[in-house]
Design a protein around this motif. Structure first.
Motif, mmCIF file in Angstrom:
data_model
loop_
_atom_site.group_PDB
_atom_site.id
_atom_site.type_symbol
_atom_site.label_atom_id
_atom_site.label_comp_id
_atom_site.label_asym_id
_atom_site.label_seq_id
_atom_site.Cartn_x
_atom_site.Cartn_y
_atom_site.Cartn_z
ATOM 1 N N UNK A 76 -13.876 -14.290 -34.701
ATOM 2 C CA UNK A 76 -14.008 -15.295 -35.737
ATOM 3 C C UNK A 76 -14.798 -14.155 -36.705
ATOM 4 N N UNK A 77 -16.381 -14.250 -35.700
ATOM 5 C CA UNK A 77 -17.838 -14.022 -36.790
ATOM 6 C C UNK A 77 -17.291 -12.465 -37.174
ATOM 7 N N UNK A 112 -8.653 -14.711 -33.271
ATOM 8 C CA UNK A 112 -9.053 -14.892 -33.712
ATOM 9 C C UNK A 112 -10.207 -14.469 -35.139
ATOM 10 N N UNK A 113 -9.596 -13.535 -34.909
ATOM 11 C CA UNK A 113 -10.190 -12.385 -36.328
ATOM 12 C C UNK A 113 -8.419 -12.532 -37.314
ATOM 13 N N UNK A 114 -7.656 -12.930 -37.119
ATOM 14 C CA UNK A 114 -7.201 -12.910 -37.836
ATOM 15 C C UNK A 114 -6.595 -14.230 -38.663
ATOM 16 N N UNK A 115 -7.884 -15.995 -38.359
ATOM 17 C CA UNK A 115 -8.394 -16.767 -38.855
ATOM 18 C C UNK A 115 -8.568 -16.694 -39.588
ATOM 19 N N UNK A 116 -10.031 -15.766 -40.206
ATOM 20 C CA UNK A 116 -10.626 -15.777 -41.732
ATOM 21 C C UNK A 116 -9.979 -14.461 -42.254
ATOM 22 N N UNK A 166 -14.911 -24.633 -38.651
ATOM 23 C CA UNK A 166 -14.630 -25.351 -37.180
ATOM 24 C C UNK A 166 -14.248 -24.174 -36.033
ATOM 25 N N UNK A 167 -13.920 -23.345 -36.069
ATOM 26 C CA UNK A 167 -13.253 -22.685 -34.906
ATOM 27 C C UNK A 167 -14.576 -22.256 -34.067
#
Length: 236
Positions: free
Chosen positions: A33-34, A164-168, A190-191
């Protein structure tokens, strides 16, 4: 009313191996994500080209997922090798000097508060049942039947990082240009609240502190990369 049976009060047992891949999964998702959010926001600040953003995001996803998987595999393999070496040493000591090992196990239980007689009896009975398991648990805090598995950690990390990477990546590509950054930042924060809460739950640490630390770190990463991207985009 009948008294509750011990089974009714027993807490579910989570093995070290299960905790290992859960930890790898949570950390992998958090990193995915980050790192991807920082990458795509930085690129989005420099250019509005959707193809450039997608290419950078996919490259970051692939590189990050493989890096996390390899890193987890190497790290956990090293830990597993160390555990096996310690167990081999314990086997040799049990074979070569059983009386000294029994005395050592007795002293461990005596130090925990048992009387010398009871500590000796416990040590004898545990040794007769499974000497290696008894010594490994008491001396090394290792369960010989539940050694950490590097493949579990590697796959958990790879899959979690990818998800996680797919979200952003989806958040930056889906909305119109003017909403790209706000939607991405909101989705990522939020994630990060969720991953911070889960990591604190697994580690049995204070959840608010873990969530705040996670959100602050992610927001800082996005702010820095956005500033860099905006500066580079202006120069170009």
């Amino acid at each position: 009313m009948a008294a509750p049976s011990p089974q009714q009060h027993a807490e579910p047992r989570t093995t070290a191996s299960t905790l290992n891949w859960l930890r790898a999964g949570v950390l992998g998702a958090n990193d995915g994500i980050i790192s991807t959010a920082g990458l795509v926001i930085g690129v989005a600040a420099a250019t509005a080209d959707r193809t450039a953003i997608l290419t950078a995001g996919l490259a970051g996803l692939a590189a990050g997922a493989m890096s996390m998987a390899v890193g987890e595999y190497v790290s956990v393999s090293t830990q597993r090798d160390s555990e096996r070496a310690l167990l081999d040493l314990e086997r040799r000591e049990l074979a070569e000097m059983p009386e000294e090992e029994l005395a050592e196990l007795t002293e461990i239980y005596r130090a925990k508060g048992l009387s010398p007689e009871l500590a000796h009896r416990v040590a004898v009975e545990l040794t007769e049942r499974d000497a290696l398991a008894a010594h490994a648990e008491a001396e090394l805090r290792i369960d010989p039947d539940e050694l950490t598995n590097p493949w579990h950690a590697a796959w958990a990390s790879l899959v979690a990082f990818t998800l996680g990477a797919l979200l952003p990546l989806l958040a930056i590509l889906s909305p119109p240009l003017v909403w790209r950054v706000p939607v991405t930042v909101s989705s990522v924060l939020l994630a990060l609240v969720l991953t911070g809460w889960v990591s604190a739950t697994l580690g049995r640490s204070p959840r608010p502190r873990a969530v705040a630390r996670n959100v602050l770190g992610g927001f800082t990463a996005m702010a820095v990369t956005y500033a860099i991207g905006a500066l580079v985009g202006t120069q170009l």
